[in-house]
Scaffold this motif. Structure first.
Motif, PDB file in Angstrom:
ATOM      1  N   LYS A  55       5.231  22.948  15.624  1.00  0.00           N
ATOM      2  CA  LYS A  55       6.467  23.064  16.390  1.00  0.00           C
ATOM      3  C   LYS A  55       6.241  23.391  17.861  1.00  0.00           C
ATOM      4  CE  LYS A  55       7.350  27.851  14.948  1.00  0.00           C
ATOM      5  NZ  LYS A  55       8.343  28.746  14.297  1.00  0.00           N
ATOM      6  N   SER A  56       5.173  24.114  18.166  1.00  0.00           N
ATOM      7  CA  SER A  56       4.905  24.452  19.564  1.00  0.00           C
ATOM      8  C   SER A  56       4.113  23.373  20.283  1.00  0.00           C
ATOM      9  CB  SER A  56       4.151  25.776  19.648  1.00  0.00           C
ATOM     10  OG  SER A  56       2.834  25.618  19.155  1.00  0.00           O
ATOM     11  N   GLY A  57       3.513  22.489  19.513  1.00  0.00           N
ATOM     12  CA  GLY A  57       2.644  21.474  20.097  1.00  0.00           C
ATOM     13  C   GLY A  57       1.207  21.945  20.270  1.00  0.00           C
ATOM     14  N   GLY A  58       0.929  23.163  19.837  1.00  0.00           N
ATOM     15  CA  GLY A  58      -0.395  23.707  20.036  1.00  0.00           C
ATOM     16  C   GLY A  58      -1.414  23.300  18.992  1.00  0.00           C
ATOM     17  N   SER A  59      -0.972  22.713  17.918  1.00  0.00           N
ATOM     18  CA  SER A  59      -1.873  22.292  16.850  1.00  0.00           C
ATOM     19  C   SER A  59      -1.546  20.862  16.446  1.00  0.00           C
ATOM     20  CB  SER A  59      -1.721  23.223  15.645  1.00  0.00           C
ATOM     21  OG  SER A  59      -2.557  22.807  14.583  1.00  0.00           O
ATOM     22  N   ARG A  60      -2.595  20.047  16.349  1.00  0.00           N
ATOM     23  CA  ARG A  60      -2.442  18.650  15.981  1.00  0.00           C
ATOM     24  C   ARG A  60      -3.412  18.298  14.851  1.00  0.00           C
ATOM     25  NH1 ARG A  60      -1.754  19.232  21.421  1.00  0.00           N
ATOM     26  NH2 ARG A  60      -0.088  18.022  22.448  1.00  0.00           N
ATOM     27  N   ASN A  61      -3.070  17.279  14.135  1.00  0.00           N
ATOM     28  CA  ASN A  61      -3.883  16.829  13.011  1.00  0.00           C
ATOM     29  C   ASN A  61      -3.830  15.306  12.982  1.00  0.00           C
ATOM     30  OD1 ASN A  61      -5.398  16.900  10.691  1.00  0.00           O
ATOM     31  ND2 ASN A  61      -3.857  17.880   9.415  1.00  0.00           N
ATOM     32  N   PHE A  62      -4.963  14.669  12.711  1.00  0.00           N
ATOM     33  CA  PHE A  62      -5.032  13.217  12.719  1.00  0.00           C
ATOM     34  C   PHE A  62      -5.778  12.706  11.496  1.00  0.00           C
ATOM     35  CE2 PHE A  62      -3.393  12.381  16.912  1.00  0.00           C
ATOM     36  CZ  PHE A  62      -3.687  13.532  17.623  1.00  0.00           C
ATOM     37  N   ALA A  63      -5.355  11.556  11.014  1.00  0.00           N
ATOM     38  CA  ALA A  63      -6.136  10.868   9.992  1.00  0.00           C
ATOM     39  C   ALA A  63      -7.434  10.371  10.626  1.00  0.00           C
ATOM     40  CB  ALA A  63      -5.339   9.691   9.441  1.00  0.00           C
TER      41      ALA A  63
ATOM     42  N   GLY B  63       2.540  14.260   2.754  1.00  0.00           N
ATOM     43  CA  GLY B  63       3.879  13.690   2.836  1.00  0.00           C
ATOM     44  C   GLY B  63       4.916  14.415   2.014  1.00  0.00           C
ATOM     45  N   HIS B  64       4.509  14.935   0.866  1.00  0.00           N
ATOM     46  CA  HIS B  64       5.476  15.599  -0.001  1.00  0.00           C
ATOM     47  C   HIS B  64       5.983  16.909   0.599  1.00  0.00           C
ATOM     48  CE1 HIS B  64       1.705  17.624  -1.290  1.00  0.00           C
ATOM     49  NE2 HIS B  64       2.487  18.655  -1.480  1.00  0.00           N
ATOM     50  N   GLU B  65       5.332  17.396   1.648  1.00  0.00           N
ATOM     51  CA  GLU B  65       5.777  18.634   2.299  1.00  0.00           C
ATOM     52  C   GLU B  65       6.801  18.365   3.395  1.00  0.00           C
ATOM     53  OE1 GLU B  65       2.203  20.763   3.433  1.00  0.00           O
ATOM     54  OE2 GLU B  65       2.067  21.663   1.433  1.00  0.00           O
ATOM     55  N   TYR B  66       7.080  17.107   3.657  1.00  0.00           N
ATOM     56  CA  TYR B  66       8.069  16.751   4.677  1.00  0.00           C
ATOM     57  C   TYR B  66       9.424  16.522   4.025  1.00  0.00           C
ATOM     58  CZ  TYR B  66       4.418  16.468   8.157  1.00  0.00           C
ATOM     59  OH  TYR B  66       3.399  16.784   9.019  1.00  0.00           O
ATOM     60  N   THR B  67      10.441  17.077   4.632  1.00  0.00           N
ATOM     61  CA  THR B  67      11.773  17.036   4.063  1.00  0.00           C
ATOM     62  C   THR B  67      12.625  15.915   4.634  1.00  0.00           C
ATOM     63  OG1 THR B  67      11.704  19.442   3.821  1.00  0.00           O
ATOM     64  CG2 THR B  67      13.868  18.398   3.658  1.00  0.00           C
ATOM     65  N   TYR B  68      12.482  15.681   5.911  1.00  0.00           N
ATOM     66  CA  TYR B  68      13.342  14.723   6.603  1.00  0.00           C
ATOM     67  C   TYR B  68      12.504  13.543   7.082  1.00  0.00           C
ATOM     68  CZ  TYR B  68      16.096  18.991   6.663  1.00  0.00           C
ATOM     69  OH  TYR B  68      16.747  20.144   6.301  1.00  0.00           O
ATOM     70  N   TRP B  69      13.083  12.345   6.932  1.00  0.00           N
ATOM     71  CA  TRP B  69      12.378  11.114   7.271  1.00  0.00           C
ATOM     72  C   TRP B  69      13.278  10.187   8.062  1.00  0.00           C
ATOM     73  CZ3 TRP B  69       7.292  10.099   5.851  1.00  0.00           C
ATOM     74  CH2 TRP B  69       6.709  11.033   4.990  1.00  0.00           C
TER      75      TRP B  69
ATOM     76  N   LYS C 277       0.838  -1.203   0.000  1.00  0.00           N
ATOM     77  CA  LYS C 277       0.000   0.000   0.000  1.00  0.00           C
ATOM     78  C   LYS C 277       0.872   1.251   0.000  1.00  0.00           C
ATOM     79  CE  LYS C 277      -3.993  -2.087   2.265  1.00  0.00           C
ATOM     80  NZ  LYS C 277      -5.021  -1.931   3.334  1.00  0.00           N
ATOM     81  N   GLU C 278       0.227   2.360  -0.336  1.00  0.00           N
ATOM     82  CA  GLU C 278       0.935   3.627  -0.330  1.00  0.00           C
ATOM     83  C   GLU C 278       1.125   4.122   1.099  1.00  0.00           C
ATOM     84  OE1 GLU C 278      -0.633   5.402  -4.625  1.00  0.00           O
ATOM     85  OE2 GLU C 278      -1.154   6.399  -2.750  1.00  0.00           O
ATOM     86  N   ARG C 279       2.124   4.961   1.245  1.00  0.00           N
ATOM     87  CA  ARG C 279       2.344   5.606   2.528  1.00  0.00           C
ATOM     88  C   ARG C 279       1.166   6.529   2.840  1.00  0.00           C
ATOM     89  NH1 ARG C 279       7.350   9.176   2.172  1.00  0.00           N
ATOM     90  NH2 ARG C 279       5.864  10.521   1.074  1.00  0.00           N
ATOM     91  N   MET C 280       0.726   6.489   4.113  1.00  0.00           N
ATOM     92  CA  MET C 280      -0.439   7.275   4.504  1.00  0.00           C
ATOM     93  C   MET C 280      -0.139   8.124   5.729  1.00  0.00           C
ATOM     94  SD  MET C 280      -3.523   4.532   4.060  1.00  0.00           S
ATOM     95  CE  MET C 280      -4.705   5.774   4.592  1.00  0.00           C
ATOM     96  N   PHE C 281      -0.765   9.253   5.773  1.00  0.00           N
ATOM     97  CA  PHE C 281      -0.646  10.153   6.914  1.00  0.00           C
ATOM     98  C   PHE C 281      -1.323   9.552   8.139  1.00  0.00           C
ATOM     99  CE2 PHE C 281      -0.517  13.920   9.369  1.00  0.00           C
ATOM    100  CZ  PHE C 281      -1.783  14.161   9.894  1.00  0.00           C
ATOM    101  N   VAL C 282      -0.706   9.730   9.305  1.00  0.00           N
ATOM    102  CA  VAL C 282      -1.293   9.275  10.558  1.00  0.00           C
ATOM    103  C   VAL C 282      -1.601  10.464  11.476  1.00  0.00           C
ATOM    104  CG1 VAL C 282      -0.919   7.902  12.642  1.00  0.00           C
ATOM    105  CG2 VAL C 282      -0.083   7.068  10.434  1.00  0.00           C
ATOM    106  N   ALA C 283      -0.585  11.262  11.769  1.00  0.00           N
ATOM    107  CA  ALA C 283      -0.768  12.380  12.702  1.00  0.00           C
ATOM    108  C   ALA C 283       0.363  13.378  12.523  1.00  0.00           C
ATOM    109  CB  ALA C 283      -0.809  11.882  14.145  1.00  0.00           C
TER     110      ALA C 283
END
Length: 124
Positions: free
Chosen positions: A53-61, A108-114, A43-49
């Motif tokens: 940087k401050s921890g004040g905003s979160r996002n979840f699948a 995912g394409h917006e992430y630089t480091y893995w 399967k393709e790579r999928m976003f989880v969470a």
């Protein structure tokens, strides 16, 4: 440059819990948004969470809302993924990633480091 190393994966029964950790080194950890992604076999790579940087905003699948939480400790250069009520369909390699984007982006394409990934296997 940011180097990322995941840990905490393993084998767990359905309904169980695991906590993944991702330790960062290199540039200031507190200046990057962090995300977790997963890829199941075939399967393709999928976003989880993700967490900004401050921890004040979160996002979840949608598939993990209410079961997974994400947090970070900038003093320890570490981000965590607490996974509860695990299901067999959560089985995958889990990757952490870092981006200079200021919001908790799910793309995912917006992430630089893995990182190299850690295996999570949930048995039924």
């Amino acid at each position: 440059q940011v180097q990322l190393v995941e840990s905490g994966g393993g084998l767990v029964q359905a309904g169980g819990s695991l906590r993944l950790s991702c330790s960062g080194s290199g540039r200031s950890f507190s200046s990057v948004t962090m995300g977790w992604f997963r890829q199941a076999p075939g399967k393709e790579r999928m976003f989880v969470a993700a967490i900004n940087k401050s921890g004040g905003s979160r996002n979840f699948a949608d598939s993990v809302k209410g079961r997974f939480t994400i947090s970070r400790d900038n003093a320890k250069n570490t981000v965590y993924l607490q996974m509860n009520s695990l299901k067999p369909e959560d089985t995958a390699i889990y990757y952490c990633a870092a981006t200079e984007k200021i919001w908790a982006t799910p793309y995912g394409h917006e992430y630089t480091y893995w990182g190299q990934g850690t295996q999570v296997t949930v048995s039924s």
